[in-house]
Design a protein around this motif. Structure first.
Motif, short mmCIF file in Angstrom:
data_model
loop_
_atom_site.label_atom_id
_atom_site.label_comp_id
_atom_site.label_asym_id
_atom_site.label_seq_id
_atom_site.Cartn_x
_atom_site.Cartn_y
_atom_site.Cartn_z
N SER A 218 0.82 -1.23 0.00
CA SER A 218 0.00 0.00 0.00
C SER A 218 0.84 1.26 0.00
O SER A 218 0.43 2.28 -0.53
CB SER A 218 -0.85 0.07 1.26
OG SER A 218 -1.70 -1.00 1.35
N ASP A 244 -4.27 -9.47 2.40
CA ASP A 244 -4.37 -8.17 3.06
C ASP A 244 -4.29 -7.12 1.96
O ASP A 244 -3.20 -6.83 1.47
CB ASP A 244 -3.23 -8.01 4.07
CG ASP A 244 -3.19 -6.62 4.68
OD1 ASP A 244 -4.03 -5.77 4.32
OD2 ASP A 244 -2.30 -6.37 5.53
N SER A 276 -8.76 -1.96 5.61
CA SER A 276 -9.14 -0.92 6.58
C SER A 276 -10.46 -0.28 6.21
O SER A 276 -10.76 -0.09 5.03
CB SER A 276 -8.09 0.20 6.59
OG SER A 276 -6.84 -0.28 6.96
N LYS A 279 -9.63 3.99 5.17
CA LYS A 279 -8.76 4.47 4.08
C LYS A 279 -9.66 4.79 2.88
O LYS A 279 -10.52 5.64 2.99
CB LYS A 279 -7.71 3.41 3.76
CG LYS A 279 -6.67 3.25 4.88
CD LYS A 279 -5.63 2.23 4.49
CE LYS A 279 -4.57 2.07 5.57
NZ LYS A 279 -3.66 0.94 5.22
C1 LIG Z 1 -2.99 0.29 6.27
C2 LIG Z 1 -2.63 -1.13 6.14
C3 LIG Z 1 -2.68 -1.97 7.26
C4 LIG Z 1 -3.06 -1.44 8.62
O1 LIG Z 1 -4.37 -1.01 8.63
P1 LIG Z 1 -5.04 -0.42 9.97
O2 LIG Z 1 -6.47 -0.32 9.64
O3 LIG Z 1 -4.37 0.88 10.21
O4 LIG Z 1 -4.75 -1.38 11.06
C5 LIG Z 1 -2.34 -3.28 7.10
N1 LIG Z 1 -1.99 -3.77 5.90
C6 LIG Z 1 -1.94 -3.00 4.78
C7 LIG Z 1 -1.55 -3.62 3.47
C8 LIG Z 1 -2.26 -1.65 4.87
O5 LIG Z 1 -2.24 -0.90 3.78
#
Ligand SMILES: *Cc1c(COP(=O)(O)O)cnc(C)c1O
Length: 430
Positions: A218, A244, A276, A279
């Motif tokens: 990300s 993820d 998330s 975001k």
């Molecule tokens: C932002 C992000 C996270 C963490 O997300 P949170 O909601 O802040 O815990 C984990 N993995 C990836 C790939 C991310 O972009």
């Protein structure tokens, strides 16, 4: 007046507590807070930090301040998902839902039957409507919690295979391996930093493998002589595949071609996708898990799920984000260029200073690390930025090339007048 005289002139605690103005100012506060404020101001007056004549007004000012000291700020940075500014601002619909859920709600009650209901059933339904490829959904505290839960429930005491090129630091020093391992699963790195093949995963696969984890980059990009294994191919491995995807796109967005999205990742065969809520989705802080029903049931039944669950406020705001009008984050990303220029010219007109210049906005912590969002900003002298930040409301602008750039991309149109007032005050040096 001598010190002794000054102290003798100090109002008495009881007098202040009975003062009608103090009572009115403290009406929104508990009696204990009012007493504590009065005592604290009197103590500071005795110590010479507050002038004796200012005691009463100081008490009134402190009681009138908002009960939470988190201050609303205007994001004029042009960075859409700004982690230091609390990531996604909620939509008006989500704010209304939050307020509506603040009291007693039917979060775990079926009003038709009077029996206990599935917690947050309506938000789960909204997620499944938004992403029909998902059989089931689960909402936890944030994406890090979702990742921890998925790896622990599927691979606790065993291994999770992760490409070396996806060993990320999320931010603020938190890294993927210790996060996952804190739940009891072990990370097994496969492949190299720049290249990982399906063969690397196959070679590492064994009785100790609990799951394969694919992590979306990300906040960085790996370029050059690189290769990674797409979800489509990883899905053929005989263990659960957790993806993820971080940023929270539900479906593809042509503006962000390199971001993964939940619908495509599930269609490609991932068993669980997680991301998330605050975001690119533009909702409250949350970790959303979507995927196969039997896999999500394993996660839901794991004791850790109870420790990571979200409150009714998050559930309410998330559902309203999903069902309501376009939230501020996607609206800022897809801002109409003509409208952006018109508002910026109007700001220039309203403050009578500066110059409208081209500038580049960014997606920010939400993803799209290389994506440029072309737009315009009002360019002002660099020193205005600090005055804007200390103003009321505080305005965060961007300092670039020796100028202060005020970008309206992430400012709600309803706040344009307030922003103009703040810029005028900063220019006047107030
Ligand atoms: C932002 C992000 C996270 C963490 O997300 P949170 O909601 O802040 O815990 C984990 N993995 C990836 C790939 C991310 O972009």
């Amino acid at each position: 007046m001598s010190d002794t005289d000054a102290r003798a002139a100090l109002p008495r605690t009881d007098t202040l507590l009975a003062d009608p103005d103090v009572l009115a100012a403290g009406a929104g506060r508990g009696a204990e807070t009012v007493r504590r404020t009065v005592r604290s101001v009197l103590e500071r007056a005795r110590a010479g930090e507050v002038a004796v004549g200012d005691v009463r007004t100081t008490v009134l000012t402190e009681l009138a301040a908002p009960a939470s000291s988190l201050s609303p700020v205007l994001n004029a940075t042009g960075v859409v998902v700004h982690t230091n500014l609390g990531r996604a601002p909620l939509s008006a619909a989500a704010v209304e839902a939050l307020a509506g859920a603040a009291g007693h709600t039917d979060v775990e009650l079926d009003l038709a039957t009077g029996r206990r209901g599935r917690r947050g059933a309506s938000v789960l339904a909204a997620l499944l409507e938004a992403v029909p490829a998902a059989e089931a959904a689960l909402v936890v505290n944030n994406a890090a919690a979702a990742l921890l839960l998925a790896c622990t429930a599927l691979a606790g005491g065993r291994e999770v295979l992760v490409s070396r090129g996806e060993m990320v630091e999320i931010g603020d020093g938190f890294r993927l391996p210790p996060l996952v391992e804190s739940g009891g699963a072990r990370i097994r790195e496969v492949g190299m930093t720049n290249r990982t093949s399906l063969r690397d995963y196959e070679d590492a696969l064994g009785p100790e493998t609990g799951a394969v984890l694919k992590v979306h980059p990300s906040n960085y990009r790996v370029t050059g002589f690189t290769s990674s294994v797409p979800v489509r191919e990883l899905a053929g491995l005989p263990v659960p595949l957790v993806a993820d995807i971080g940023s929270g796109l539900l479906v593809p967005d042509p503006l962000l071609p390199d971001e993964m999205d939940a619908a495509t990742t599930l269609a490609d065969g991932a068993d669980v996708v997680l991301f998330s809520g605050d975001k690119l989705l533009g909702g409250p802080q949350a970790g959303i898990l979507l995927g196969r029903a039997e896999v999500l049931e394993v996660l839901r039944r794991h004791p850790m799920a109870r420790a990571l669950r979200v409150d009714k406020l998050t559930l309410a705001a998330l559902e309203a984000t999903l069902r309501g009008p376009v939230p501020p984050v996607p609206a800022s990303l897809h801002l109409d260029p003509g409208e952006h220029s018109r508002r910026t010219a109007a700001l220039r007109e309203a403050v009578g200073a500066g110059e409208v210049v081209p500038c580049v906005g960014r997606v920010g912590g939400g993803g799209g690390p290389g994506v440029e969002l072309p737009g315009v900003a009002l360019a002002l002298p660099e020193e205005v930025a600090a005055r804007l930040r200390r103003g009321r409301p505080p305005v965060l602008a961007r300092v670039e090339g020796g100028r202060c750039l005020v970008d309206l991309r992430c400012v709600a149109p309803a706040a344009d007048d307030e922003l103009a007032g703040a810029v005028r005050a900063a220019l006047a040096g107030d």
